[in-house]
Structures are given as structure tokens and as C-alpha cells.
Design a protein around this motif. Structure first.
Motif, PDB file in Angstrom:
ATOM      1  N   THR A 439     -46.810   2.539  30.837  1.00 59.51           N
ATOM      2  CA  THR A 439     -48.124   3.203  30.710  1.00 59.51           C
ATOM      3  C   THR A 439     -47.934   4.721  30.754  1.00 59.51           C
ATOM      4  O   THR A 439     -48.542   5.453  29.965  1.00 59.51           O
ATOM      5  N   THR A 442     -46.669   5.928  27.511  1.00 61.64           N
ATOM      6  CA  THR A 442     -47.725   5.992  26.494  1.00 61.64           C
ATOM      7  C   THR A 442     -48.567   7.258  26.678  1.00 61.64           C
ATOM      8  O   THR A 442     -48.868   7.957  25.714  1.00 61.64           O
ATOM      9  N   HIS A 443     -48.924   7.547  27.924  1.00 61.47           N
ATOM     10  CA  HIS A 443     -49.704   8.769  28.183  1.00 61.47           C
ATOM     11  C   HIS A 443     -48.907  10.003  27.764  1.00 61.47           C
ATOM     12  O   HIS A 443     -49.449  10.933  27.159  1.00 61.47           O
ATOM     13  N   ARG A 445     -46.552  10.190  25.559  1.00 61.45           N
ATOM     14  CA  ARG A 445     -46.496  10.235  24.096  1.00 61.45           C
ATOM     15  C   ARG A 445     -47.800  10.820  23.529  1.00 61.45           C
ATOM     16  O   ARG A 445     -47.781  11.633  22.611  1.00 61.45           O
ATOM     17  N   ASN A 446     -48.921  10.415  24.098  1.00 57.24           N
ATOM     18  CA  ASN A 446     -50.213  10.932  23.649  1.00 57.24           C
ATOM     19  C   ASN A 446     -50.337  12.434  23.915  1.00 57.24           C
ATOM     20  O   ASN A 446     -50.853  13.176  23.081  1.00 57.24           O
TER      21      ASN A 446
END
Lengths: 470, 169
Positions: A439, A442-443, A445-446
Motif C-alpha cells: 500500500t 502504491t501511495h 508511486r502516486n
């Protein structure tokens, strides 16, 4: 009233003498080669033992020496042992030679690593490139004098001069003050938020790759010009010194300048190998090949020495960082030596050997630009993380809330960004925010996508730039 | 989630079998069969890679789940309606509808985005996708606690930045 001695100058001069001893004798020096030649023994075991012991010394020093006081005492005792351990080389080869080289290599490694304390304490951060250049220039000039004597007069007189260098270096280093000056006190009191492991690792990889070429050079190019003893003895390091002197006075703080010099150095190394293949083995050919090769070495050496010097500001244990950085150099030389021995021992023609060596050089050089980019980014982010940590809350929030991005961050992404700026890894962020590591990834990467960056280091650099611009 | 995991495992086994057959045909020197098996290995590797990515996304969604509901209605951009009776997992990063995975907020500014969330007494409506390809998913949430609904709305806002429109409470 007696004028106090400038501690920076004193530390540079004392270390230059010690380093000259290392270059002219212990570390593949001409004095050692000449003495070994006199007795006609196999040089490889001696050279290899000294290099490996030196590598061990550089690597271990920082784990034992943790204060400037301890460093000064160690240098004093170490130098005395080094002077005594040099004596067996005035006599015929025996087991003492091997033992002495191991002890000398190890203690010299410690002494060199310990200079990290002096470099940090007596030279301002942005002046360290000059101190490093001065040490390399002075020590190489002294080495040339010792080499000329050893190769043209007598190896024993050369050894005597090398020992004299050690004595002078010891006496001068004992005059150095122990107290850390005001400039470095603030640096010492501030605990870095992110450690230097990653930038140091990248720098080490960078140094290993650069110095593999030096090792190859020793094994491939040097033997081809062995017959020019007189010229080699004094000209060998001259282009190196000139390159250092030029770089010393050229501002390297600009990222573009650093990269430009890196490319110039790479071009010179490749040109050196090509000219080595195309030209003959006369004096003029040697001048061309050596100028290109050693000029490039000078550029590369000062390049990474200056980065290592700058890194000292962010550590409480300069001997450890300096020692590890220099050990990468020794490891690179060792690997280059091994490669050179392998290439030269498979009984190929000289042209084929040169082509093989050039191939290795090209492969290693291709890796330099991306490594350089990564290294500069890591160093920048390291510097920024530390300065971010020292900022007041309002300024920190200003950076976090800046709107110069493609899409606003969500609250969760802002939380993640805040923790990134405190130097935490994905795993640590996951533990802090009670979410899984994937998670967090993912954050992250964003966040990268929203700031249009591709790495953490680039993100931090962008944030710094945006904040400075605004 | 479990079916996605099982499907990935099947592809792992297919890939292993293809590799083993390739090795077998290399050893017994059956060139044509070897080439066929190499091709099959490559195809199964590509499929395995896809399944692996799907599983990673599903796991991310599962790890960040906020609601599990028994059935849902999916409407695509061309108004095709599909009723799903399989268990649906709703998370801040997407949906798992049986074997299907719909993700948002995973690939930065170029990826699929969650656009709107509406909640009433019975349903939760999620609208996500690009401008020209929007998906509408309607789920029966079976929540009766207003506090719980508010918590879900807050979590969606905190994680995705989308403000949930709550009506009829």
C-alpha cells in the motif's frame, strides 16, 4: 608573539608526506618494485599482501577509532610501527618482508582513514575539494622525487627517502590540534536524519568502476613502456598533477560541471587506450598515452575525493566514511590488477590484449553516467533531508502543501510524503501508518506521478527546488 | 480473491510443466517438440506475469478493504448492465467482483480514477474510469448504522480525496 600554524595547511602537508610514502613504496610504489627487482623475487605475493592488508585497514578503522583524540594517538603509535616495519626492506628478502608489508598495509590503511577527522575538522565543507587536491598534488610531487631517486640512483636511497617522508608526516601530524573548530561543531551536534549508507554504497560502486581502469592500466600499458625508465620515473604522474591543479581551481559545485568533467575523463581514458593501440612504443608515444590516461585519472580521483569530502559533513565518524570510500578505490585497483593479469596471461598478441582491455574499460565507463546521476541525486536528497529536519514546523508545512504539482495529493498521500521527508523507508512508513508495504508503495508511486518524478531522490530535489523558487 | 489466487497457481503449474517438457525434449533431442514447448513456455510465462499482476492488485484492494457486500450491478460506459451475485470487496484502491478486478488510484495521474461515490439507505454507487470510459457500480451495502456509513465516507475522502454524497439518512 608566535603566529599559530594554520591547521588545514598542517594537516594537508603532514598527510601529503604520509601519502607520498604510501604511493612511492607501499601501494604498488616504484621503490618497492625496484627493491624486489634488485633481489629478483616474485613481486605478486608481496604487492597483493600489501594491497589486501591496506584494504582491511581502511575498512576496519572507523569501527575502532571513534574520536579525534583516539585518532591522534593511533596515528602516533601507527607511524612509529610503520617506520620500524620498513627497516627489513634494507636487508635481503625474508619472511619479515611479508609480515612487514601486512602490518604496514594495515596500519597505513588506518592512518589514511583517520585523516577523515582532520579533513572534516580543519577544512570547510566547500573547501574540501581544495584540501583533497592539495594532498594529491603534494604527495605525487614528493612521490616523483622519491621515484626518480629510486629508479635512477639507488632503490635503497629511495626507500630511505620514503621513510623520511613517514617521519616528517608523523612529526607534523603530532602538531595538529585535537579540538574541533567552531565550523564543525554545528555539524557534529546535528544528528543526521537519514544515514549515509546508500549514497556511500553508490559512491563506492562508482569508485570501484573508475579505479578498475587504473588497475588495468598498470598491467596493460605500463609494461609496454618499461624500457623508458628515465622518462617514466618523472613524467608518469605529471599529467595527473596538472589535471588536479586545474580541477582544484575550477568550481565543481555546479552539477553540470561535474558531469562535464566526468565525460571529459571518460573520453580521455578511451582515447588513451586507442592511442596505445595505434601508436608505437617510443618516448613521444608514451607522452601522449600517459597524458591522456593520467589526466583522466586526476579528473576522476578528485571527482570522487571531493564527493567523499563533502559526505564527511553528514557523519559523526569521518574515519569510517573516509576509510570505506578509499577502500573502494583499493578494491577497484585490486580488481583491475586481477583483470589485467588474466588478460595478459592468456598469451594473446599485444593488439588483442589492448582491445580486450579497451572493451573492459568501455563496459565500465558506460556504467558511470547513470551512477553519477544516481549519486548526485542521493547526495542532494540526503542534504535536503537533513536541512528539512532542521526547519521549523511552518516551513516544513509550506513544503508539504506546495501546489506546484500536476494533481493535489490526498490526505493519505500527504501523510506518506511527510514520513518520506523524515528519511523513512517503505517498511518503516508501513509500520508507522499501520498499512501494508505494498500500500505504501502504491501511495509512493502516486506521489511520484503527481510530482512527475521517478525516484525518491528526485522527489526530494524537486520539492527543494519548488520551495526555493516560491 | 481466493479464485484469483487459485488461477495464478494454475498458471504457475502450467509454466513449470512447459519448462520441464522443454528440458525433456532438449535432453532427448526432439527439436520440433522443443521449439513448440519453448513457445508454450513463453506464452505461459506472459500469462503468468499477467495473473501475477492481477493478484498483486487484488491483494492491494483486499488489504485496504472497507466494505464487503453480497451482490452488485455494474454498468459500463455503453450502458450495458450486468448483475453480479458474487461477493464484492470494496476498497480505497478498487473493487473485486468475483474474478474481476477494477482498480483506481493505483497508477498515478495517468491511471483510472474514482470520480464519485454516492450512498443512500440501501445502495452505494461508485463511478470510476476515464472521461470516455466510465463504469458505474451499484452495490447493496446492507448497512443500518449511520456512524458506520460516516466512517466509510471519511475513509474514502481521506484515502482518495473523493467526497461521498450521502442521501436519505
Amino acid at each position: 608573539m608566535k603566529k599559530p600554524i594554520n591547521p588545514r595547511l598542517l594537516s594537508v602537508v603532514s598527510f601529503s608526506f604520509v601519502f607520498a610514502y604510501l604511493l612511492s613504496f607501499l601501494f604498488e610504489g616504484q621503490v618497492l618494485y625496484s627493491i624486489i627487482d634488485v633481489y629478483g623475487v616474485n613481486a605478486h605475493p608481496y604487492i597483493l599482501s600489501a594491497i589486501i592488508a591496506h584494504l582491511a585497514g581502511l575498512l576496519t578503522c572507523g569501527f575502532f577509532i571513534k574520536s579525534q583524540q583516539a585518532a591522534k594517538h593511533t596515528v602516533a603509535v601507527g607511524m612509529l610501527i610503520c617506520i620500524l616495519a620498513t627497516i627489513p626492506f634494507f636487508f635481503a628478502p625474508s619472511i619479515l618482508w611479508m609480515l612487514a608489508l601486512i602490518v604496514l598495509g594495515f596500519l597505513a590503511g588506518w592512518t589514511v582513514a583517520i585523516w577523515g577527522y582532520s579533513l572534516k575538522a580543519f577544512t570547510l565543507k566547500n573547501e574540501r575539494i581544495k584540501s583533497c587536491a592539495d594532498v594529491l598534488i603534494y604527495s605525487n610531487i614528493i612521490m616523483i622525487v622519491v621515484n626518480v631517486v629510486a629508479m635512477n640512483a639507488s632503490p635503497m636511497i629511495g626507500l630511505l627517502l620514503a621513510m623520511l617522508c613517514l617521519v616528517i608526516g608523523s612529526v607534523l601530524s603530532l602538531q595538529l590540534p585535537v579540538d574541533v573548530n567552531e565550523v564543525t561543531l554545528t555539524e557534529m551536534n546535528h544528528k543526521p536524519v537519514s544515514d549515509l549508507k546508500k549514497p556511500l554504497l553508490v559512491l563506492c560502486l562508482f569508485v570501484v568502476i573508475i579505479t578498475i581502469n587504473s588497475g588495468l592500466m598498470y598491467q596493460v600499458i605500463n609494461p609496454a613502456f618499461e624500457h623508458l625508465t628515465g622518462l617514466v620515473s618523472w613524467f608518469w604522474a605529471l599529467p595527473y598533477i596538472i589535471a588536479l591543479a586545474f580541477m582544484r581551481n575550477f568550481p565543481l559545485h555546479n552539477k553540470m560541471h561535474r558531469s562535464l568533467f566526468l565525460y571529459i575523463g571518460m573520453g580521455m581514458i578511451i582515447a588513451a587506450f586507442i592511442t596505445f593501440m595505434l601508436l608505437g612504443r617510443e618516448a613521444i608515444d608514451y607522452l601522449v598515452v600517459d597524458t591522456l590516461m593520467l589526466g583522466a585519472c586526476g579528473i576522476f580521483d578528485l571527482f570522487w575525493w571531493s564527493i567523499l569530502g563533502e559526505m564527511l559533513s553528514y557523519t559523526k565518524n569521518p574515519a569510517k566514511v573516509f576509510g570505506i570510500g578509499l577502500s573502494a578505490n583499493v578494491l577497484g585497483v585490486l580488481l583491475g590488477d586481477v583483470l589485467g593479469v588474466i588478460i595478459t596471461s592468456i598469451h594473446l598478441s599485444k593488439a588483442e590484449v589492448a582491445v580486450m582491455a579497451l572493451t573492459v574499460v568501455c563496459i565500465t565507463l558506460v556504467m558511470l553516467p547513470p551512477l553519477n546521476k544516481q549519486l548526485l541525486l542521493l547526495l542532494k536528497s540526503h542534504v535536503y533531508l537533513n536541512s528539512f529536519d532542521l526547519m521549523d514546523k511552518d516551513r516544513q508545512e509550506g513544503i508539504l502543501n506546495q501546489s506546484q504539482m500536476k494533481d493535489p495529493l490526498t490526505e493519505r498521500e500527504q501523510e506518506v510524503l511527510q514520513v518520506i521527508l523524515s528519511g523513512k523507508s517503505n517498511k518503516e512508513i508501513a509500520a508507522m501508518l499501520f498499512i501494508t508495504e505494498s500500500t505504501v508503495k502504491t501511495h509512493v508511486r502516486n506521489i511520484f506521478s503527481k510530482y512527475d518524478v521517478s525516484s525518491r531522490a528526485e522527489l526530494i530535489t524537486t520539492l527543494l527546488k519548488n520551495h526555493t523558487d516560491s | 480473491m481466493e479464485s484469483i489466487r487459485r488461477r495464478r497457481l494454475i498458471f504457475v503449474w502450467i509454466f513449470i510443466v512447459c519448462i520441464l517438457f522443454t528440458l525433456l525434449f532438449v535432453v532427448i533431442q526432439k527439436t520440433k517438440m522443443m521449439v513448440v514447448c519453448v513457445l508454450l513456455s513463453i506464452i505461459s510465462f506472459v500469462l503468468l506475469y499477467q495473473q501475477n499482476r492481477l493478484y498483486s492488485t487484488a491483494k492491494l484492494i483486499y488489504d485496504n478493504r472497507i466494505l464487503t457486500v453480497p451482490s452488485s450491478i455494474v454498468t459500463t460506459h455503453n450502458s450495458t448492465e450486468k448483475r453480479m451475485t458474487e461477493e464484492t470487496i470494496v476498497s480505497t484502491f478498487g473493487l473485486i467482483l468475483g474474478n474481476k478486478v477494477y482498480k483506481w488510484g493505483c497508477d498515478g495521474i495517468r491511471g483510472v480514477r474514482l470520480n464519485n461515490v454516492q450512498m443512500d439507505h440501501e445502495h452505494i454507487r461508485l463511478i470510476f474510469g476515464a472521461e470516455n470510459k466510465k463504469f458505474h457500480v451499484e452495490l447493496l451495502h446492507s448497512l443500518s448504522d449511520k456512524q458506520k456509513v460516516a466512517e466509510i465516507a471519511e475513509k474514502i475522502r481521506h484515502e482518495t480525496g473523493v467526497q461521498t454524497q450521502i442521501t436519505d439518512w
